[in-house]
Design a protein around this motif. Structure first.
Motif, PDB file in Angstrom:
ATOM      1  N   ALA A 267      36.178  40.793  52.276  1.00  0.00           N
ATOM      2  CA  ALA A 267      34.712  40.895  52.304  1.00  0.00           C
ATOM      3  C   ALA A 267      34.168  41.359  50.952  1.00  0.00           C
ATOM      4  CB  ALA A 267      34.280  41.848  53.403  1.00  0.00           C
ATOM      5  N   ASP A 268      34.816  42.349  50.337  1.00  0.00           N
ATOM      6  CA  ASP A 268      34.391  42.818  49.013  1.00  0.00           C
ATOM      7  C   ASP A 268      34.534  41.725  47.964  1.00  0.00           C
ATOM      8  OD1 ASP A 268      33.788  45.264  50.065  1.00  0.00           O
ATOM      9  OD2 ASP A 268      35.585  46.288  49.304  1.00  0.00           O
ATOM     10  N   LEU A 269      35.616  40.944  48.064  1.00  0.00           N
ATOM     11  CA  LEU A 269      35.826  39.855  47.118  1.00  0.00           C
ATOM     12  C   LEU A 269      34.727  38.797  47.248  1.00  0.00           C
ATOM     13  CD1 LEU A 269      37.555  38.382  45.002  1.00  0.00           C
ATOM     14  CD2 LEU A 269      38.933  37.457  46.883  1.00  0.00           C
ATOM     15  N   ALA A 270      34.313  38.528  48.488  1.00  0.00           N
ATOM     16  CA  ALA A 270      33.280  37.511  48.715  1.00  0.00           C
ATOM     17  C   ALA A 270      31.936  37.919  48.123  1.00  0.00           C
ATOM     18  CB  ALA A 270      33.137  37.241  50.211  1.00  0.00           C
ATOM     19  N   THR A 271      31.662  39.234  48.087  1.00  0.00           N
ATOM     20  CA  THR A 271      30.368  39.707  47.576  1.00  0.00           C
ATOM     21  C   THR A 271      30.439  40.202  46.136  1.00  0.00           C
ATOM     22  OG1 THR A 271      30.808  41.914  48.492  1.00  0.00           O
ATOM     23  CG2 THR A 271      29.611  40.354  49.887  1.00  0.00           C
ATOM     24  N   SER A 272      31.628  40.129  45.517  1.00  0.00           N
ATOM     25  CA  SER A 272      31.783  40.625  44.153  1.00  0.00           C
ATOM     26  C   SER A 272      31.041  39.735  43.157  1.00  0.00           C
ATOM     27  CB  SER A 272      33.272  40.684  43.785  1.00  0.00           C
ATOM     28  OG  SER A 272      33.443  41.067  42.438  1.00  0.00           O
ATOM     29  N   THR A 273      30.443  40.374  42.145  1.00  0.00           N
ATOM     30  CA  THR A 273      29.720  39.635  41.102  1.00  0.00           C
ATOM     31  C   THR A 273      30.613  39.289  39.911  1.00  0.00           C
ATOM     32  OG1 THR A 273      29.000  41.739  40.132  1.00  0.00           O
ATOM     33  CG2 THR A 273      27.537  40.708  41.761  1.00  0.00           C
ATOM     34  N   ALA A 274      31.893  39.703  39.964  1.00  0.00           N
ATOM     35  CA  ALA A 274      32.812  39.406  38.859  1.00  0.00           C
ATOM     36  C   ALA A 274      33.108  37.905  38.815  1.00  0.00           C
ATOM     37  CB  ALA A 274      34.112  40.192  39.026  1.00  0.00           C
ATOM     38  N   SER A 275      33.346  37.408  37.625  1.00  0.00           N
ATOM     39  CA  SER A 275      33.579  35.967  37.431  1.00  0.00           C
ATOM     40  C   SER A 275      35.067  35.649  37.557  1.00  0.00           C
ATOM     41  CB  SER A 275      33.064  35.533  36.052  1.00  0.00           C
ATOM     42  OG  SER A 275      33.661  36.316  35.033  1.00  0.00           O
ATOM     43  N   PHE A 276      35.561  35.642  38.786  1.00  0.00           N
ATOM     44  CA  PHE A 276      36.962  35.321  39.039  1.00  0.00           C
ATOM     45  C   PHE A 276      37.168  33.809  38.983  1.00  0.00           C
ATOM     46  CE2 PHE A 276      36.550  39.364  41.459  1.00  0.00           C
ATOM     47  CZ  PHE A 276      37.533  40.091  40.800  1.00  0.00           C
ATOM     48  N   SER A 277      38.301  33.405  38.418  1.00  0.00           N
ATOM     49  CA  SER A 277      38.661  31.993  38.458  1.00  0.00           C
ATOM     50  C   SER A 277      39.204  31.650  39.837  1.00  0.00           C
ATOM     51  CB  SER A 277      39.718  31.694  37.392  1.00  0.00           C
ATOM     52  OG  SER A 277      40.935  32.362  37.695  1.00  0.00           O
ATOM     53  N   VAL A 278      39.378  30.355  40.099  1.00  0.00           N
ATOM     54  CA  VAL A 278      39.887  29.929  41.402  1.00  0.00           C
ATOM     55  C   VAL A 278      41.290  30.490  41.628  1.00  0.00           C
ATOM     56  CG1 VAL A 278      40.551  27.942  42.795  1.00  0.00           C
ATOM     57  CG2 VAL A 278      38.514  27.827  41.344  1.00  0.00           C
ATOM     58  N   GLN A 279      42.128  30.430  40.589  1.00  0.00           N
ATOM     59  CA  GLN A 279      43.491  30.928  40.723  1.00  0.00           C
ATOM     60  C   GLN A 279      43.507  32.440  40.991  1.00  0.00           C
ATOM     61  OE1 GLN A 279      42.350  29.016  38.331  1.00  0.00           O
ATOM     62  NE2 GLN A 279      43.609  27.130  38.332  1.00  0.00           N
ATOM     63  N   GLN A 280      42.606  33.164  40.324  1.00  0.00           N
ATOM     64  CA  GLN A 280      42.547  34.607  40.521  1.00  0.00           C
ATOM     65  C   GLN A 280      42.096  34.954  41.940  1.00  0.00           C
ATOM     66  OE1 GLN A 280      39.933  35.789  37.310  1.00  0.00           O
ATOM     67  NE2 GLN A 280      41.646  36.159  35.885  1.00  0.00           N
ATOM     68  N   ARG A 281      41.107  34.205  42.461  1.00  0.00           N
ATOM     69  CA  ARG A 281      40.642  34.455  43.828  1.00  0.00           C
ATOM     70  C   ARG A 281      41.740  34.169  44.846  1.00  0.00           C
ATOM     71  NH1 ARG A 281      35.334  35.342  44.947  1.00  0.00           N
ATOM     72  NH2 ARG A 281      33.891  35.217  43.181  1.00  0.00           N
ATOM     73  N   VAL A 282      42.475  33.100  44.618  1.00  0.00           N
ATOM     74  CA  VAL A 282      43.566  32.760  45.534  1.00  0.00           C
ATOM     75  C   VAL A 282      44.636  33.847  45.522  1.00  0.00           C
ATOM     76  CG1 VAL A 282      45.455  31.144  45.955  1.00  0.00           C
ATOM     77  CG2 VAL A 282      43.176  30.275  45.413  1.00  0.00           C
ATOM     78  N   ALA A 283      45.009  34.301  44.320  1.00  0.00           N
ATOM     79  CA  ALA A 283      46.043  35.332  44.195  1.00  0.00           C
ATOM     80  C   ALA A 283      45.600  36.639  44.843  1.00  0.00           C
ATOM     81  CB  ALA A 283      46.390  35.560  42.728  1.00  0.00           C
ATOM     82  N   LEU A 284      44.348  37.038  44.606  1.00  0.00           N
ATOM     83  CA  LEU A 284      43.852  38.289  45.165  1.00  0.00           C
ATOM     84  C   LEU A 284      43.698  38.193  46.685  1.00  0.00           C
ATOM     85  CD1 LEU A 284      42.916  41.142  44.673  1.00  0.00           C
ATOM     86  CD2 LEU A 284      40.623  40.284  44.130  1.00  0.00           C
ATOM     87  N   THR A 285      43.233  37.060  47.175  1.00  0.00           N
ATOM     88  CA  THR A 285      43.098  36.867  48.623  1.00  0.00           C
ATOM     89  C   THR A 285      44.451  36.931  49.310  1.00  0.00           C
ATOM     90  OG1 THR A 285      41.124  35.482  48.312  1.00  0.00           O
ATOM     91  CG2 THR A 285      42.262  35.326  50.429  1.00  0.00           C
ATOM     92  N   ALA A 286      45.449  36.290  48.702  1.00  0.00           N
ATOM     93  CA  ALA A 286      46.796  36.313  49.277  1.00  0.00           C
ATOM     94  C   ALA A 286      47.354  37.736  49.312  1.00  0.00           C
ATOM     95  CB  ALA A 286      47.716  35.399  48.474  1.00  0.00           C
ATOM     96  N   ALA A 287      47.122  38.492  48.235  1.00  0.00           N
ATOM     97  CA  ALA A 287      47.605  39.874  48.189  1.00  0.00           C
ATOM     98  C   ALA A 287      46.922  40.727  49.246  1.00  0.00           C
ATOM     99  CB  ALA A 287      47.369  40.460  46.797  1.00  0.00           C
ATOM    100  N   LEU A 288      45.619  40.530  49.424  1.00  0.00           N
ATOM    101  CA  LEU A 288      44.878  41.306  50.425  1.00  0.00           C
ATOM    102  C   LEU A 288      45.311  40.947  51.841  1.00  0.00           C
ATOM    103  CD1 LEU A 288      41.331  41.137  48.787  1.00  0.00           C
ATOM    104  CD2 LEU A 288      42.717  43.201  49.090  1.00  0.00           C
ATOM    105  N   ASN A 289      45.482  39.659  52.107  1.00  0.00           N
ATOM    106  CA  ASN A 289      45.889  39.232  53.450  1.00  0.00           C
ATOM    107  C   ASN A 289      47.291  39.714  53.811  1.00  0.00           C
ATOM    108  OD1 ASN A 289      43.508  37.904  54.138  1.00  0.00           O
ATOM    109  ND2 ASN A 289      44.164  35.967  53.226  1.00  0.00           N
TER     110      ASN A 289
END
Length: 656
Positions: free
Chosen positions: A474-496
């Motif tokens: 949820a925090d990642l979805a509302t974050s204003t940081a400019s994450f790349s697609v690869q970074q979002r995937v990596a962070l989502t996988a780590a969180l899950n």
């Protein structure tokens, strides 16, 4: 006629544990004090060994170059072997001599520590951990049974208070010592095992001079091989499922499992831990049926289910199980929070628990003194109420902003609660049964504590992972940081995954200039997970406080003067028990409704459950679970009330 030991317990009441406990002097003889010291040292290394390795594992992983999954077995294997053989060795210590089994267990524990300390690879260290677990399973019930048969009267309450102080302080000092050995450049993680050697040898020398052999050798007893097989494999399967469910999935597999030549693929429809839990429950059911049948046929069983007729033993074991689910998980979660969010070293994180350790050490002996005056029941209930208050308070003050010292007074309260509850709860369980059954009773007490702690850590760990996943995504979805697609995937996988891989520099290096934003998301997720985990632990302990009210109070039982007063007391107790059961049932329904409501409104919680435990979603959708629990529980309560009413009417008819 049964064959009793060569030497009976100190004091006048050698025939039973219960009646003697409320009379006699509080004075402890010099020889008894030496025995208490020996038993406390032995208990200390057994308890410390379960926690000291946790903070040393990171360095072990680096030295051996092993994976995180392989590393988990260093802790899990010890708990698995320890919990599986407790009940078995509790019975065998009664039969073949408590001192003999105690000395053999400590000796094997020392040998396992030597193997671990000099190990050069994972396989060697696992062999040592098996030996340690097996030795601990032999020695642990013996310490309790020797304590029970050595002390009588009021001195027993004081002795159990000191024993409880040792157990509580050792559990907290384990991470401190592990952090010290790991962080000190002149020492290594190997001292986490070497420290057991001098303490164990000291305990063996003391046992040789101070402890006399006691046993209750029943001439009717023959080795119960089917019972040994059922209880050992059954408990092993159950504990394996509880310990590994968080890693390999509660219902649906989320990782491949492989050990030796055996493997379990993540493509299977059900997880290996679920199969293991079902197999364990099946084997334990067979064990129960077989032991009851063996008892009815006139043969001596491995575990005498007739002991459950003693209310203190029956309700005490139930309370021990519930409380263990909350007590052990809470310290584990807080340690993770301190080392990740607060950035403390393993040593400093361990030092944070010192106020709690000191409080346990002070209040456990005080609990023994209070128990002699008010009875152990109210001391236990008060202690668990303090624990619950502390855990609920921790769930509110844990945050990224609040300094660590905010936790100190709450940890003092928590330690006071543990000190008051842990020793007297154990004392209550063992006081209720004849001293000849002390080994079986102590084995049962330690077994249910191991099962409760394993299940509690698994459940609380699942809550932590679920919150990390839900809040973090949820925090990642509302974050204003400019994450790349690869970074979002990596962070989502780590969180899950619940950050199963940890937060290390190699992971953070993937995010470049977005590291501050990533840390902010991770810290918030871990903090919320720790808060909910503490809250869950508080629920377990509070339910244990309620169930402790069902335990009879030996002191109160002896103050009954007349038959009329006794009957009135029984009627009042029956009404109190009914009220407690209804209140506990109502609390459970409210909690189920709250969970279902959260599931209904939380998309991320729905997603996580659908991926890891999809059948659970059917019970949470539309409040199906709370409705079923209300119907089934309501019917059972009404049925029980009708039976109680008919029984009371039947008893009153002859009198009238």
């Amino acid at each position: 006629m049964s064959g009793e030991s060569q030497s009976k317990p100190f004091g006048p009441a050698s025939g039973g544990a219960g009646p003697a406990s409320a009379t006699g002097s509080t004075k402890i003889e010099r020889k008894q004090l030496l025995i208490l010291l020996v038993l406390s040292l032995s208990l200390a290394i057994i308890v410390i060994d379960a926690t000291i390795v946790i903070v040393a594992q990171y360095q072990i992983q680096k030295d051996f170059g092993i994976s995180l999954k392989d590393l988990e077995w260093i802790t899990s294997l010890y708990a698995l072997v320890f919990g599986s053989f407790l009940l078995t060795w509790g019975k065998l210590s009664d039969e073949f001599g408590r001192k003999r089994i105690f000395v053999a267990g400590i000796s094997l524990f020392i040998i396992g520590s030597i193997v671990d300390g000099f190990s050069q690879g994972l396989s060697q260290i696992l062999v040592g951990r098996i030996m340690q677990g097996f030795g601990a399973a032999m020695a642990s019930p013996s310490t309790l049974s020797i304590l029970t048969t050595t002390f009588t009267g009021k001195a027993r309450n004081v002795a159990f208070g000191i024993w409880g102080a040792t157990a509580g302080a050792a559990a907290v000092l384990g991470p401190v010592l592990g952090g010290y050995f790991t962080s000190d450049p002149t020492l290594t993680w190997r001292w986490a095992f070497f420290i057991n050697i001098p303490i164990g040898i000291t305990a063996l020398v003391g046992a040789a001079f101070a402890i006399k052999e006691t046993r209750f050798k029943d001439p009717k007893y023959t080795t119960d091989y089917p019972g040994l097989v059922f209880i050992t494999i059954g408990l092993g399967s159950l504990l394996f499922g509880f310990i590994e469910a968080q890693t390999y999935g509660w219902i649906v597999p989320n990782n491949d499992f492989a050990v030796g030549g055996f493997s379990w693929s993540a493509s299977n429809p059900v997880s290996l831990p679920l199969v293991s839990i079902i197999a364990g429950l099946t084997l334990l059911t067979l064990f129960t049926l077989y032991e009851v049948r063996r008892l009815r046929s006139g043969r001596v069983p491995l575990f005498d289910f007739g002991l459950l007729k003693f209310k203190g033993f029956r309700y005490g074991l139930f309370t021990v199980t519930i409380v263990a689910m909350g007590e052990f998980g809470a310290v584990f979660i807080i340690s993770i929070f301190l080392q990740t969010v607060k950035g403390l070293t393993a040593f400093n994180a361990g030092l944070t628990f010192l106020p709690m350790a000191i409080s346990v050490f002070i209040f456990a002996p005080v609990a023994g003194i209070l128990a002699t005056r008010f009875g152990p029941k109210w001391v236990v209930t008060t202690g668990m109420a303090l624990e619950a208050i502390a855990l609920f308070s921790l769930s509110q003050i844990i945050s990224v902003e609040n300094p660590v010292y905010y936790m100190y007074p709450i940890l003092v309260i928590y330690g006071a609660g543990v000190g008051l509850a842990i020793s007297q709860l154990t004392s209550t369980v063992l006081q209720s049964i004849p001293w000849q059954k002390a080994g079986v009773g102590s084995g049962a007490n330690n077994t249910v504590r191991q099962i409760g702690s394993a299940f509690g850590i698994a459940v609380i760990g699942a809550v932590l992972v679920a919150q990390i996943s839900t809040v973090g995504v949820a925090d990642l979805a509302t974050s204003t940081a400019s994450f790349s697609v690869q970074q979002r995937v990596a962070l989502t996988a780590a969180l899950n995954s619940g950050l199963s891989g940890g937060i290390d520099p190699s992971f953070l290096a993937l995010f470049g200039g977005n590291v501050p934003a990533v840390l902010s998301i991770l810290y918030d997720a871990i903090t919320q997970g720790a808060r909910w985990a503490a809250f869950t632990a508080g629920i377990f302990v509070s339910l244990g406080a309620i169930s402790s009210l069902l335990i009879p109070n030996p002191k109160s039982a002896q103050t009954a003067k007349t038959t009329i007063v006794a009957k009135a007391s029984r009627r009042g107790a029956s009404r109190a028990v009914t009220a407690i059961v209804i209140a506990q049932f109502a609390i459970t329904i409210v909690l189920l409704v709250a969970i279902s409501n959260e599931y209904k409104s939380n998309y991320f919680m729905q997603q996580w459950i659908s991926q890891n435990a999809s059948p659970l979603g059917y019970f949470l959708t539309g409040y199906v679970g709370p409705a079923l629990a209300t119907i089934v529980g309501g019917v059972l309560i009404v049925w029980k009330l009708v039976l109680i009413r008919r029984g009371s009417e039947a008893k009153s008819e002859p009198t009238s």
